[in-house]
Design an enzyme around this catalytic site. Structure first.
Site, PDB file in Angstrom:
ATOM      1  N   ASP A  38     -29.710   6.835   4.658  1.00 22.75           N
ATOM      2  CA  ASP A  38     -29.648   6.139   5.930  1.00 22.75           C
ATOM      3  C   ASP A  38     -28.189   6.060   6.361  1.00 22.75           C
ATOM      4  OD1 ASP A  38     -29.577   4.092   7.950  1.00 22.75           O
ATOM      5  OD2 ASP A  38     -31.589   3.532   7.265  1.00 22.75           O
ATOM      6  N   ASP A  90     -26.123   3.062   5.558  1.00 25.28           N
ATOM      7  CA  ASP A  90     -25.648   2.858   4.188  1.00 25.28           C
ATOM      8  C   ASP A  90     -24.571   3.860   3.798  1.00 25.28           C
ATOM      9  OD1 ASP A  90     -27.567   0.886   3.848  1.00 25.28           O
ATOM     10  OD2 ASP A  90     -29.090   2.358   3.243  1.00 25.28           O
ATOM     11  N   CYS A 107     -11.127  18.741  26.874  1.00 28.63           N
ATOM     12  CA  CYS A 107     -11.435  20.176  26.891  1.00 28.63           C
ATOM     13  C   CYS A 107     -12.875  20.476  26.498  1.00 28.63           C
ATOM     14  CB  CYS A 107     -10.513  20.929  25.940  1.00 28.63           C
ATOM     15  SG  CYS A 107      -8.831  21.114  26.555  1.00 28.63           S
ATOM     16  N   CYS A 116      -5.662  23.155  18.126  1.00 27.06           N
ATOM     17  CA  CYS A 116      -5.833  22.416  19.380  1.00 27.06           C
ATOM     18  C   CYS A 116      -4.766  21.327  19.499  1.00 27.06           C
ATOM     19  CB  CYS A 116      -7.210  21.777  19.451  1.00 27.06           C
ATOM     20  SG  CYS A 116      -8.505  22.942  19.934  1.00 27.06           S
ATOM     21  N   CYS A 158     -14.883  28.861 -11.883  1.00 30.63           N
ATOM     22  CA  CYS A 158     -15.892  28.074 -11.179  1.00 30.63           C
ATOM     23  C   CYS A 158     -17.264  28.397 -11.768  1.00 30.63           C
ATOM     24  CB  CYS A 158     -15.906  28.421  -9.693  1.00 30.63           C
ATOM     25  SG  CYS A 158     -14.297  28.451  -8.900  1.00 30.63           S
ATOM     26  N   CYS A 193     -18.652  26.678 -15.046  1.00 29.48           N
ATOM     27  CA  CYS A 193     -19.276  25.373 -14.909  1.00 29.48           C
ATOM     28  C   CYS A 193     -20.457  25.397 -13.936  1.00 29.48           C
ATOM     29  CB  CYS A 193     -18.237  24.341 -14.460  1.00 29.48           C
ATOM     30  SG  CYS A 193     -17.073  23.938 -15.805  1.00 29.48           S
ATOM     31  N   CYS A 242     -10.908  20.616  -9.310  1.00 26.28           N
ATOM     32  CA  CYS A 242     -11.637  21.365 -10.341  1.00 26.28           C
ATOM     33  C   CYS A 242     -10.719  22.350 -11.052  1.00 26.28           C
ATOM     34  CB  CYS A 242     -12.849  22.080  -9.738  1.00 26.28           C
ATOM     35  SG  CYS A 242     -14.292  20.981  -9.511  1.00 26.28           S
TER      36      CYS A 242
END
Lengths: 281, 155
Positions: A71, A74, A102, A134, A197, A200, A242
């Site tokens: 929600d 929350d 813009c 921008c 990466c 794991c 990581c």
């Protein structure tokens, strides 16, 4: 006698919830605000070799953490998103412009985050790059820091416009060389612990590493609100953490290496819903 | 005087490693095993037991060990180590702890007695580049201590 010699500690992770044998994602389904159904599990995109089914990181979290994303009232990320809503229509810088002057309504960005980063004029461009571009060239305003809450709040607000849409980032054509580079980084075993990466998040997702339940390291929920840090975390900040945990010299946030890694890792999320802003432990 | 203090300094710099332990690059592996003790000093199983925990070897980040049940959160990345003293000989365990990649090619288990050949090695967990010589994750005596502990894990 050096203290260092006796202080390995593979990960500074420690504290956290849960214990014992989990194995794999749970079976919960994610419906936000009782109406927006999210795809948290789907067939892996064709380019992935080591994994058949991809899962949102949400499926690996405890019920308690999961519930914070059900929600928007929350969801602790929404405070920062509200600030970004204000910033969106605030004039800043020398040119008397705001984002809204813009781009009009922020809803005009629906779909954008599902397909970023992308290649423009030969450069791989992330949403952070677009926002700073921008700010500096159109607004005459100061650039935001990559992982600052102003920047990540805006990235989350723009991402929210695509929430529920499938991630669909392009990896062919101009994007191919960047994607290849990101893939190479993903599979490189960095640092003194020599972990990639994939060590794991591909070979061991679902397993506990000390107190942490390993997910597939998907980034469809970024920026995510991380309870441990009590703020919105950028993709590059998570990558840095990581890699640092492998006792490696990391790359910098906003580096070309992390742009390429972002493209590659996001392509592993192709088909999952954009979940921004997600909540994690 | 000057020479002595230099020697003392370099011994200190090598941490707790004993002076005549082979450098990680000189350790001889045969089928993944290391026959000779790295230090000649018998391992201390009680010390090894401590190294299994966080802050030292952190072996239980990846392995579950019933004997260490008082410590919270054992990992599931590697096999449980109960009974490992029956399954493997002392030289094999020494080889696995020193550099498991010789026994299990491509394993995710880190090499604890290794100082070269890393990609982008950092300065501990700072995320910055390492400076100067690299200490192995465990020194020679710590390897022996862990091996002594593993040998106590019998079914």
């Amino acid at each position: 006698m050096t203290k260092k010699a006796i202080s390995l500690g593979i990960l500074a992770l420690a504290v956290g919830a849960g214990s014992g044998a989990y194995a794999g994602p749970d079976d919960d389904s994610l419906v936000i605000n009782d109406e927006l159904e999210m795809v948290t599990e789907t067939a892996a995109p064709a380019h992935m070799e080591g994994i058949d089914t991809i899962y949102s990181g949400w499926r690996f979290r405890t019920d308690e953490t999961q519930s914070l994303q059900l929600d928007d009232f929350d969801n602790p990320a929404m405070l920062t998103v509200d600030q970004a809503i204000d910033a969106y229509s605030e004039v800043d810088g020398s040119e008397n412009e705001s984002c809204a002057s813009c781009h009009g309504d922020v809803e005009s960005f629906a779909g954008l985050s599902a397909a970023m980063p992308k290649v423009k004029d030969g450069n791989l461009v992330t949403l952070e790059d677009e926002i700073n571009n921008c700010r500096s060239t159109r607004m005459g305003a100061e650039e935001w820091k990559w992982s600052g809450q102003d920047m990540q709040g805006m990235v989350a607000l723009i991402g929210l416009q695509s929430r529920g849409m499938p991630v669909d980032v392009a990896i062919d054509g101009d994007a191919a060389p960047f994607w290849e580079k990101g893939k190479e980084i993903y599979y490189t075993r960095y640092g003194q612990l020599e972990l990639s990466c994939a060590s794991c998040h591909e070979e061991n997702y679902g397993n506990m590493i000390r107190a942490d339940h390993l997910s597939q390291g998907q980034i469809n929920g970024f920026p995510t609100y991380r309870l441990k840090q009590a703020r919105l975390i950028s993709r590059h900040n998570r990558f840095r953490g990581c890699i640092r945990d492998t006792r490696a010299h990391t790359f910098a946030e906003g580096s070309d290496e992390f742009r390429a890694l972002e493209l590659y890792v996001l392509s592993r999320s192709n088909g999952l819903s954009v979940e921004t802003p997600a909540v994690r432990q | 005087m000057k020479t002595t203090s230099l020697i003392v300094a370099s011994v200190l710099a090598a941490g707790m490693a004993s002076a005549d332990a082979p450098a990680p690059t000189d350790v001889v592996f045969e089928d993944g095993a290391v026959a000779a003790s790295l230090t000649g000093t018998p391992g201390n199983a009680a010390e090894g037991r401590k190294i299994m925990n966080k802050g030292a070897g952190n072996c239980i980040a990846c392995h579950a060990v019933s004997d260490l049940a008082e410590l919270a959160f054992h990992g599931e990345i590697g096999p449980g180590l109960d009974g490992v003293g029956d399954r493997w000989s002392e030289p094999e365990l020494r080889g696995i702890v020193a550099n498991a990649k010789n026994m299990f090619p491509d394993t995710v288990m880190p090499s604890f007695y290794k100082t070269e050949g890393f990609i982008r090695i950092g300065n501990g967990f700072t995320g910055k580049a390492a400076e100067g010589a690299v200490d192995p994750l465990l020194n020679a005596q710590q390897i022996e201590d862990v091996v002594a502990y593993l040998l106590t894990l019998k079914e």
